[in-house]
Structures are given as C-alpha cells and as structure tokens.
Design a protein around this motif. Structure first.
Motif, PDB file in Angstrom:
ATOM      1  N   PRO A  60       0.798  -1.219   0.000  1.00  0.00           N
ATOM      2  CA  PRO A  60       0.000   0.000   0.000  1.00  0.00           C
ATOM      3  C   PRO A  60       0.836   1.277   0.000  1.00  0.00           C
ATOM      4  O   PRO A  60       0.369   2.319  -0.372  1.00  0.00           O
ATOM      5  N   GLU A  61       2.099   1.219   0.433  1.00  0.00           N
ATOM      6  CA  GLU A  61       2.888   2.430   0.574  1.00  0.00           C
ATOM      7  C   GLU A  61       3.539   2.860  -0.728  1.00  0.00           C
ATOM      8  O   GLU A  61       3.596   2.095  -1.683  1.00  0.00           O
ATOM      9  N   SER A  62       4.051   4.079  -0.753  1.00  0.00           N
ATOM     10  CA  SER A  62       4.718   4.618  -1.931  1.00  0.00           C
ATOM     11  C   SER A  62       6.065   3.937  -2.122  1.00  0.00           C
ATOM     12  O   SER A  62       6.808   3.737  -1.170  1.00  0.00           O
ATOM     13  N   THR A  63       6.376   3.612  -3.352  1.00  0.00           N
ATOM     14  CA  THR A  63       7.660   3.005  -3.695  1.00  0.00           C
ATOM     15  C   THR A  63       8.354   3.830  -4.773  1.00  0.00           C
ATOM     16  O   THR A  63       9.074   3.287  -5.609  1.00  0.00           O
ATOM     17  N   ASP A  64       8.150   5.137  -4.736  1.00  0.00           N
ATOM     18  CA  ASP A  64       8.683   6.029  -5.769  1.00  0.00           C
ATOM     19  C   ASP A  64      10.196   5.984  -5.896  1.00  0.00           C
ATOM     20  O   ASP A  64      10.729   6.181  -6.968  1.00  0.00           O
ATOM     21  N   GLY A  65      10.916   5.716  -4.817  1.00  0.00           N
ATOM     22  CA  GLY A  65      12.377   5.753  -4.854  1.00  0.00           C
ATOM     23  C   GLY A  65      13.032   4.485  -5.352  1.00  0.00           C
ATOM     24  O   GLY A  65      14.257   4.413  -5.420  1.00  0.00           O
ATOM     25  N   LEU A  66      12.262   3.495  -5.753  1.00  0.00           N
ATOM     26  CA  LEU A  66      12.837   2.226  -6.190  1.00  0.00           C
ATOM     27  C   LEU A  66      13.260   2.273  -7.653  1.00  0.00           C
ATOM     28  O   LEU A  66      12.648   2.957  -8.465  1.00  0.00           O
ATOM     29  N   HIS A  67      14.291   1.526  -7.987  1.00  0.00           N
ATOM     30  CA  HIS A  67      14.756   1.390  -9.377  1.00  0.00           C
ATOM     31  C   HIS A  67      14.215   0.071  -9.915  1.00  0.00           C
ATOM     32  O   HIS A  67      14.609  -1.000  -9.453  1.00  0.00           O
ATOM     33  N   TRP A  68      13.310   0.153 -10.883  1.00  0.00           N
ATOM     34  CA  TRP A  68      12.648  -1.024 -11.444  1.00  0.00           C
ATOM     35  C   TRP A  68      13.410  -1.531 -12.662  1.00  0.00           C
ATOM     36  O   TRP A  68      13.938  -0.749 -13.452  1.00  0.00           O
ATOM     37  N   PHE A  69      13.459  -2.849 -12.834  1.00  0.00           N
ATOM     38  CA  PHE A  69      14.085  -3.437 -14.008  1.00  0.00           C
ATOM     39  C   PHE A  69      13.335  -4.704 -14.406  1.00  0.00           C
ATOM     40  O   PHE A  69      12.605  -5.283 -13.613  1.00  0.00           O
ATOM     41  N   LYS A  70      13.501  -5.099 -15.665  1.00  0.00           N
ATOM     42  CA  LYS A  70      12.933  -6.367 -16.111  1.00  0.00           C
ATOM     43  C   LYS A  70      14.012  -7.170 -16.801  1.00  0.00           C
ATOM     44  O   LYS A  70      15.066  -6.659 -17.161  1.00  0.00           O
ATOM     45  N   SER A  71      13.768  -8.422 -16.995  1.00  0.00           N
ATOM     46  CA  SER A  71      14.739  -9.340 -17.557  1.00  0.00           C
ATOM     47  C   SER A  71      15.190  -8.895 -18.940  1.00  0.00           C
ATOM     48  O   SER A  71      14.403  -8.370 -19.725  1.00  0.00           O
ATOM     49  N   SER A  72      16.434  -9.161 -19.238  1.00  0.00           N
ATOM     50  CA  SER A  72      16.941  -8.874 -20.583  1.00  0.00           C
ATOM     51  C   SER A  72      16.281  -9.783 -21.617  1.00  0.00           C
ATOM     52  O   SER A  72      16.301  -9.499 -22.807  1.00  0.00           O
TER      53      SER A  72
END
Length: 68
Positions: A7-19
């Motif tokens: 439920p909380e904000s996760t704005d500071g996270l660096h998101w990535f997906k598989s190559s």
C-alpha cells in the motif's frame, strides 16, 4: 512464505525487467529491490497497478525454483 500487496509509496525504487523480455511488449514483470524486500509488478500496469512485496528469502527461493 510472506507475500503482501504493497500500500505504501515506492517512488524511490529502481525497477528493471529481464533482458529476455525484449521491447515489443508482451507479458513481463518488473522487479525492484530494497534492503528489506523485493517488489514485483506487471510492467504494463507500472504507473499505478498493484505490486507485491516479498522478503529477500522468499525471492531467493523463487529464483532457485525457476532456475531448475
């Protein structure tokens, strides 16, 4: 195993997906890590969709199972 919707904000996270995901859309998940947890979300719903938070131990167990 502990899995919960976040439920909380996760704005500071660096998101990535598989190559292996490619750039043509498709069904992909994105992952972000913090010292406390691993966050998982659908890449198509990234801007406001639901995400899951799992413990580091749970994530490692999943990765080990997927590598078999």
């Amino acid at each position: 195993m502990s899995v919960e919707q976040v439920p909380e904000s996760t704005d500071g996270l660096h998101w990535f997906k598989s190559s292996y995901s490619g750039s043509g859309g498709g069904d992909c998940v994105e992952v972000a890590t913090s010292p406390e947890a691993v966050y998982v979300r659908d890449s198509k719903l990234a801007s406001g969709g639901p995400m899951l938070r799992v413990s580091q131990d749970t994530w490692m167990a999943l990765v080990k199972l997927a590598a078999r």
